[in-house]
Design a protein around this motif. Structure first.
Motif, PDB file in Angstrom:
ATOM      1  N   THR A 109      43.709  36.310  47.859  1.00  0.00           N
ATOM      2  CA  THR A 109      42.676  37.180  48.439  1.00  0.00           C
ATOM      3  C   THR A 109      41.898  37.910  47.349  1.00  0.00           C
ATOM      4  N   LEU A 110      42.632  38.457  46.372  1.00  0.00           N
ATOM      5  CA  LEU A 110      41.977  39.174  45.280  1.00  0.00           C
ATOM      6  C   LEU A 110      41.070  38.242  44.482  1.00  0.00           C
ATOM      7  N   GLY A 111      41.524  36.997  44.256  1.00  0.00           N
ATOM      8  CA  GLY A 111      40.703  36.042  43.519  1.00  0.00           C
ATOM      9  C   GLY A 111      39.410  35.705  44.235  1.00  0.00           C
ATOM     10  N   LEU A 112      39.501  35.500  45.555  1.00  0.00           N
ATOM     11  CA  LEU A 112      38.292  35.195  46.331  1.00  0.00           C
ATOM     12  C   LEU A 112      37.337  36.381  46.330  1.00  0.00           C
ATOM     13  N   PHE A 113      37.877  37.585  46.475  1.00  0.00           N
ATOM     14  CA  PHE A 113      37.032  38.774  46.490  1.00  0.00           C
ATOM     15  C   PHE A 113      36.381  38.987  45.125  1.00  0.00           C
ATOM     16  N   GLY A 114      37.172  38.801  44.042  1.00  0.00           N
ATOM     17  CA  GLY A 114      36.614  38.966  42.703  1.00  0.00           C
ATOM     18  C   GLY A 114      35.537  37.955  42.400  1.00  0.00           C
ATOM     19  N   ALA A 115      35.735  36.706  42.831  1.00  0.00           N
ATOM     20  CA  ALA A 115      34.717  35.668  42.607  1.00  0.00           C
ATOM     21  C   ALA A 115      33.441  35.988  43.380  1.00  0.00           C
ATOM     22  N   ALA A 116      33.588  36.454  44.620  1.00  0.00           N
ATOM     23  CA  ALA A 116      32.419  36.805  45.424  1.00  0.00           C
ATOM     24  C   ALA A 116      31.662  37.978  44.810  1.00  0.00           C
ATOM     25  N   HIS A 117      32.403  38.976  44.338  1.00  0.00           N
ATOM     26  CA  HIS A 117      31.763  40.147  43.723  1.00  0.00           C
ATOM     27  C   HIS A 117      31.030  39.755  42.440  1.00  0.00           C
ATOM     28  N   ALA A 118      31.649  38.917  41.611  1.00  0.00           N
ATOM     29  CA  ALA A 118      30.995  38.460  40.375  1.00  0.00           C
ATOM     30  C   ALA A 118      29.768  37.624  40.696  1.00  0.00           C
ATOM     31  N   ALA A 119      29.850  36.783  41.730  1.00  0.00           N
ATOM     32  CA  ALA A 119      28.693  35.955  42.119  1.00  0.00           C
ATOM     33  C   ALA A 119      27.549  36.826  42.623  1.00  0.00           C
ATOM     34  N   TRP A 120      27.887  37.883  43.378  1.00  0.00           N
ATOM     35  CA  TRP A 120      26.841  38.791  43.868  1.00  0.00           C
ATOM     36  C   TRP A 120      26.147  39.493  42.706  1.00  0.00           C
ATOM     37  N   MET A 121      26.917  40.011  41.754  1.00  0.00           N
ATOM     38  CA  MET A 121      26.309  40.690  40.604  1.00  0.00           C
ATOM     39  C   MET A 121      25.457  39.726  39.796  1.00  0.00           C
ATOM     40  N   THR A 125      30.950  41.031  32.858  1.00  0.00           N
ATOM     41  CA  THR A 125      29.938  40.685  33.854  1.00  0.00           C
ATOM     42  C   THR A 125      29.352  41.932  34.505  1.00  0.00           C
ATOM     43  N   THR A 126      30.195  42.926  34.744  1.00  0.00           N
ATOM     44  CA  THR A 126      29.710  44.184  35.330  1.00  0.00           C
ATOM     45  C   THR A 126      28.768  44.899  34.376  1.00  0.00           C
ATOM     46  N   VAL A 127      29.111  44.932  33.094  1.00  0.00           N
ATOM     47  CA  VAL A 127      28.232  45.554  32.097  1.00  0.00           C
ATOM     48  C   VAL A 127      26.887  44.835  32.047  1.00  0.00           C
ATOM     49  N   THR A 157      32.933  33.780  34.652  1.00  0.00           N
ATOM     50  CA  THR A 157      33.692  34.762  35.432  1.00  0.00           C
ATOM     51  C   THR A 157      33.899  34.277  36.859  1.00  0.00           C
ATOM     52  N   VAL A 158      32.823  33.814  37.486  1.00  0.00           N
ATOM     53  CA  VAL A 158      32.928  33.315  38.856  1.00  0.00           C
ATOM     54  C   VAL A 158      33.890  32.131  38.920  1.00  0.00           C
ATOM     55  N   ALA A 159      33.749  31.193  37.971  1.00  0.00           N
ATOM     56  CA  ALA A 159      34.602  30.007  37.961  1.00  0.00           C
ATOM     57  C   ALA A 159      36.065  30.362  37.734  1.00  0.00           C
ATOM     58  N   TRP A 160      36.335  31.313  36.817  1.00  0.00           N
ATOM     59  CA  TRP A 160      37.710  31.691  36.496  1.00  0.00           C
ATOM     60  C   TRP A 160      38.396  32.333  37.700  1.00  0.00           C
ATOM     61  N   TRP A 161      37.699  33.273  38.343  1.00  0.00           N
ATOM     62  CA  TRP A 161      38.269  33.941  39.512  1.00  0.00           C
ATOM     63  C   TRP A 161      38.459  32.952  40.661  1.00  0.00           C
TER      64      TRP A 161
END
Length: 410
Positions: free
Chosen positions: A102-114, A197-199, A53-57
Motif C-alpha cells: 500500500t505504501l509503495g503504491l501511494f508513494g509512486a502515485a504521489h511521486a507521479a503527481w509531483m 523528487t519533492t525538492v 522515483t516513480v519506477a522504484w516505488w
C-alpha cells in the motif's frame, strides 16, 4: 503574492541583466545573458530522478503485492529473525507486507503527481501540502529500518581488513546480502529518491532553478538586476545553521566513540562487569572499529564548515590545492544521515522495552543511541548548508553567487 508570481512583469519568469526573460525550470534553460547552454552542459539528474522515483516505488509495491497474492511475506516483522530490531519487529509479517504494498503504491502515485505538476506554477499551499505528504510517507518508510544499516557501515572497514585472516569475519559478508538488509536498503533508497523528487517539485513549481534552487534577487522596479558583487557578508537561510549543526553532528559520535574506546582500555564503563569479563575479547575489535569510525566521521563532519572541506590541504598527495568536489562530501554525509535516523529510533525503542535495572547496568551500550535522531537531523542540516554554500555558477540557469542570491518563493 502567491508562488506563481515571481516578478511584476510576468508570472513564472525572471529578469536578467540583458533584459531577457527565461524559465529556469525548463529542460534546457539559458544563461543570464540570454544565450543558450552548450549541448550536454546542463546536469541531467534533475530530469531522470523523478521518473526513477516513480519506477522504484512502483517496483517495490509490485514486489510486496505479489508476495501478498502468493501467500508469502517479505523479510519484515515478527516472523523474520533477520529483521529483529526494527521498530515494527513485533507486527505480523503478512500485515507489514500488505502495508508495504500500500505504501509503495501511494508513494509512486504521489511521486507521479509531483512529476506531472512540476512544470506548472503552483501556490505555496499546494507546495506545502506536497511536502507534508512526502514527510508522512518518509516517516512510515523509516519504520521498516533498524540499526543494522549503520552498524554494517561501521563494521565494514574492520571486516575488509580482517576477513582474509579471520574465517568468522569472512562469513560476515553474507549479512550484506541478507534479504532483510537488502529490503531496508531498498526502502531507504526509495525515501531518498522521494525527497529529491519533492525538492525538484518545489523548485520547478515555484519558478526556481531545478538544479541550484535560485531565484533572481528582488529589485526596486523588478527590471534592473542587483549590482554584481553586492553580496551580504552575513550568512542567511540554512547556511547560517551550518556551523552549529556541524558542531552538534560532530559531538554526538564522539560521545559514542569515548564509551567504546574506554572499553578497549579495560574499563567496563556503563556495562555489567561480569558480562564485560566474559565478552571482553569479543568486544575489542568491534569497539575499536566502531569507535574509530565514529571519530573519523566526526572529523569529516567538521570539514563541512572548514577550509579544508572545500580545498584539499597541502598534505594530500596529488590533490593539494584543488577544490573538493561537492558530491565527494555531500553524498557520503547524506547516506550516513539517512542511516542514522532509523538506527536511533530503533535504539530508543529497545531502551523503552528494557527493564529500568538493565538499562542502568548497561547504559553505555544503548545510551548514546538516544541522541542519534538529533545527530541525523544536525548532519542533514550541516550537509545542506555546505551544498548551498558551495554552489557556483549553475550550469542550467547560469546564475552565479555574485549576480543572484537564493530567495524562497512565497
Amino acid at each position: 503574492m502567491d508562488g506563481s508570481e515571481l516578478t511584476a512583469s510576468s508570472p513564472g519568469s525572471t529578469t536578467t541583466s540583458a533584459g531577457h526573460r527565461h524559465s529556469p525550470s525548463g529542460p534546457a534553460g539559458s544563461r543570464p545573458d540570454g544565450t543558450a547552454h552548450p549541448p550536454g552542459d546542463a546536469p541531467r539528474w534533475s530530469r531522470w530522478v523523478p521518473g526513477l522515483t516513480v519506477a522504484w516505488w512502483l517496483a517495490g509495491a509490485v514486489t510486496a503485492l505479489v508476495a501478498v497474492l502468493t501467500g508469502r511475506h517479505l523479510p519484515v516483522g515478527a516472523s523474520t529473525p533477520d529483521a529483529a530490531g526494527t521498530i515494527v519487529d513485533s507486527v505480523p509479517s503478512d500485515s507489514l507486507t500488505a502495508a508495504l504494498a500500500t505504501l509503495g503504491l501511494f508513494g509512486a502515485a504521489h511521486a507521479a503527481w509531483m512529476t506531472s505538476r512540476a512544470a506548472r506554477p503552483t501556490t505555496r499551499r499546494v507546495r506545502a501540502a506536497a511536502v507534508t505528504v512526502s514527510v508522512l510517507v518518509a516517516s512510515l518508510g523509516v519504520l521498516f529500518a533498524d540499526t543494522s544499516l549503520l552498524a554494517r557501515m561501521g563494521y565494514l572497514p574492520v571486516v575488509l581488513v580482517r576477513a582474509p585472516f579471520d574465517p568468522e569475519l569472512a562469513g560476515a559478508f553474507e549479512q550484506y546480502v541478507a534479504p532483510a538488509f537488502l529490503l531496508q536498503l531498498g526502502v531507504l533508497v526509495a525515501l531518498t529518491l522521494l525527497v529529491v523528487t519533492t525538492v525538484l517539485f518545489v523548485r520547478r513549481s515555484s519558478g526556481a532553478c531545478a538544479v541550484c534552487g535560485r531565484l533572481d534577487p528582488p529589485t526596486r522596479d523588478h527590471r534592473v538586476p542587483a549590482p554584481v558583487g553586492k553580496t551580504s557578508t552575513t550568512p542567511s537561510g540554512i547556511v547560517a545553521w551550518g556551523l552549529p549543526a556541524a558542531i552538534v553532528a560532530a559531538t554526538i559520535p564522539c560521545l559514542y566513540a569515548v564509551t567504546r574506546l574506554i572499553w578497549v582500555l579495560g574499563y567496563p564503563l556503563g556495562l555489567d562487569p561480569e558480562m564485560y569479563e566474559q565478552d571482553a575479547g569479543k568486544l575489542v575489535a568491534p569497539a575499536v572499529g566502531l569507535g574509530l569510525f565514529a571519530v573519523v566521521g566526526a572529523v569529516l563532519t567538521l570539514g563541512l564548515v572548514q577550509r579544508w572541506g572545500e580545498v584539499f590541504p597541502r598534505w594530500v598527495p596529488g590533490l593539494a590545492g584543488r577544490r573538493v568536489p561537492v558530491a565527494l562530501a555531500v553524498v557520503p554525509a547524506t547516506v550516513v544521515a539517512v542511516a542514522i535516523l532509523p538506527a536511533g529510533l530503533s535504539m530508543i525503542k529497545g531502551l523503552l522495552e528494557m527493564p529500568p535495572a538493565e538499562v542502568l547496568a548497561s547504559w553505555a551500550a544503548f545510551g548514546p543511541g538516544v541522541l542519534w535522531p538529533l545527530w541525523s537531523v544536525a548532519l542533514g542540516v550541516a550537509t545542506a548548508a555546505y551544498a548551498t554554500r558551495r554552489r557556483g555558477t549553475c550550469r542550467l540557469c547560469g546564475r552565479s553567487p555574485s549576480s543572484a542570491t537564493h530567495r524562497v518563493a512565497r
